[in-house]
Design an enzyme around this catalytic site. Structure first.
Site, short mmCIF file in Angstrom:
data_model
loop_
_atom_site.label_atom_id
_atom_site.label_comp_id
_atom_site.label_asym_id
_atom_site.label_seq_id
_atom_site.Cartn_x
_atom_site.Cartn_y
_atom_site.Cartn_z
N LYS A 149 -20.96 18.47 32.09
CA LYS A 149 -20.79 17.35 33.03
C LYS A 149 -22.05 17.20 33.88
O LYS A 149 -22.40 18.08 34.64
CB LYS A 149 -19.57 17.61 33.92
N THR A 205 -14.86 12.85 46.38
CA THR A 205 -14.77 13.21 44.96
C THR A 205 -14.08 14.56 44.76
O THR A 205 -14.23 15.19 43.71
CB THR A 205 -16.17 13.27 44.34
N GLY A 249 -11.67 17.22 43.58
CA GLY A 249 -10.74 17.28 42.46
C GLY A 249 -11.23 16.65 41.18
O GLY A 249 -10.49 16.57 40.20
N THR A 250 -12.49 16.24 41.15
CA THR A 250 -13.02 15.56 39.96
C THR A 250 -12.91 16.41 38.70
O THR A 250 -12.44 15.94 37.65
CB THR A 250 -14.50 15.18 40.18
N GLY A 251 -13.33 17.67 38.78
CA GLY A 251 -13.32 18.52 37.60
C GLY A 251 -11.92 18.81 37.09
O GLY A 251 -11.66 18.78 35.88
N CYS A 252 -11.01 19.10 38.03
CA CYS A 252 -9.62 19.37 37.65
C CYS A 252 -9.02 18.13 36.98
O CYS A 252 -8.31 18.24 35.96
CB CYS A 252 -8.78 19.71 38.88
#
Length: 261
Positions: free
Chosen positions: A174, A205, A207-210
């Protein structure tokens, strides 16, 4: 007809923006039935993580077996695992489950708080990543796991090769921390898929990865191929980032329900 079933194995975010809470919101938004194995409890808000308490391995294992043995799963997503003992236990559970696994190798929070013990890194490399259908590290996690510093889009391929060497079937590097468009690289070592999206000037932003990893798992559970699932998930998380909103005094969450606004 019952919807596809997806299991998240991750920590709880009391602020509701990341972790188990973000995963279940994502799964609902994408039309699958979300189930959870809580690996840790955190005291967390828009300003950061004030405390984190990993659950005992036997508690995590009991939750997993309870769900998988009775209800069954079409995909599993992992997030915060905190300790080497938890990493190894979850890797063993994944290896015995006939379903694709999306591994988000969570190392630090959006605020820079450590969520993975240094002693667990080798277990992530040698036990967890080999069990992954798709691994989804961000650039900080690539540096932490593989020692590769990504400073430009041209470094993404080198980062992917380094993470693939640990054994996941696919890796999604990412590139959200770079400048310019939000560019990610998905590869299995033979084919490459470059995913681009506009970069929105929005600081909220959390929580983007989860959210992205859960979206990939949700789409895999529907029967999509890995490239199809990642493309759909990228579209969903881009909209969620665009809709991110202020909450508390710090960094707010992405909007998991943006398609319903």
């Amino acid at each position: 007809m019952k919807p596809p079933r997806v299991l998240t194995v991750a920590g709880s975010d009391s602020g509701g923006g990341a972790g188990i809470q973000a995963d279940l919101k994502t799964m609902l938004a994408l039309g699958v039935h979300g189930m959870s194995v809580v690996t840790a409890v955190t005291a967390q808000n828009s300003l950061g993580v004030q405390g984190a308490w990993p659950l005992p391995v036997e508690v995590v294992r009991a939750q997993y077996r309870s769900v998988v043995d009775d209800i069954g799963v079409q995909a599993v997503k992992t997030g915060m695992l905190a300790s080497a003992e938890l990493v190894e236990a979850v890797a063993e559970l994944l290896a015995g489950t006939d379903a694709p696994a999306v591994v988000d190798p969570v190392g630090v929070s959006k605020h820079g708080d450590s969520l993975l013990a240094a002693s667990a890194l080798e277990s992530v490399r040698t036990r967890l990543l080999p069990a992954a259908t798709v691994a989804t590290p961000n650039l900080d996690e690539v540096a932490q796991l593989a020692g590769v510093r990504v400073e430009s889009e041209g470094d993404l391929r080198r980062a992917a090769e380094a993470v693939l060497s640990y054994g996941p079937q696919w890796v999604l590097i990412k590139g959200g921390h770079l400048t310019g468009d939000a560019v990610d690289l998905l590869t299995d070592g033979s084919e490459e898929h470059w995913l681009r999206a506009p970069r929105y000037d929005n600081r909220h932003t959390h929580g983007t990865g989860c959210t992205l990893a859960s979206a990939i798992a949700s789409e895999l559970a529907k029967g999509r191929s890995v490239p199809e699932a990642v493309a759909e998930a990228k579209e969903y998380v881009t909209g969620a980032i665009k809709g991110g909103f202020a909450l508390g005094s710090g960094i707010g969450p992405v909007d998991h329900g943006w398609r319903f606004r």
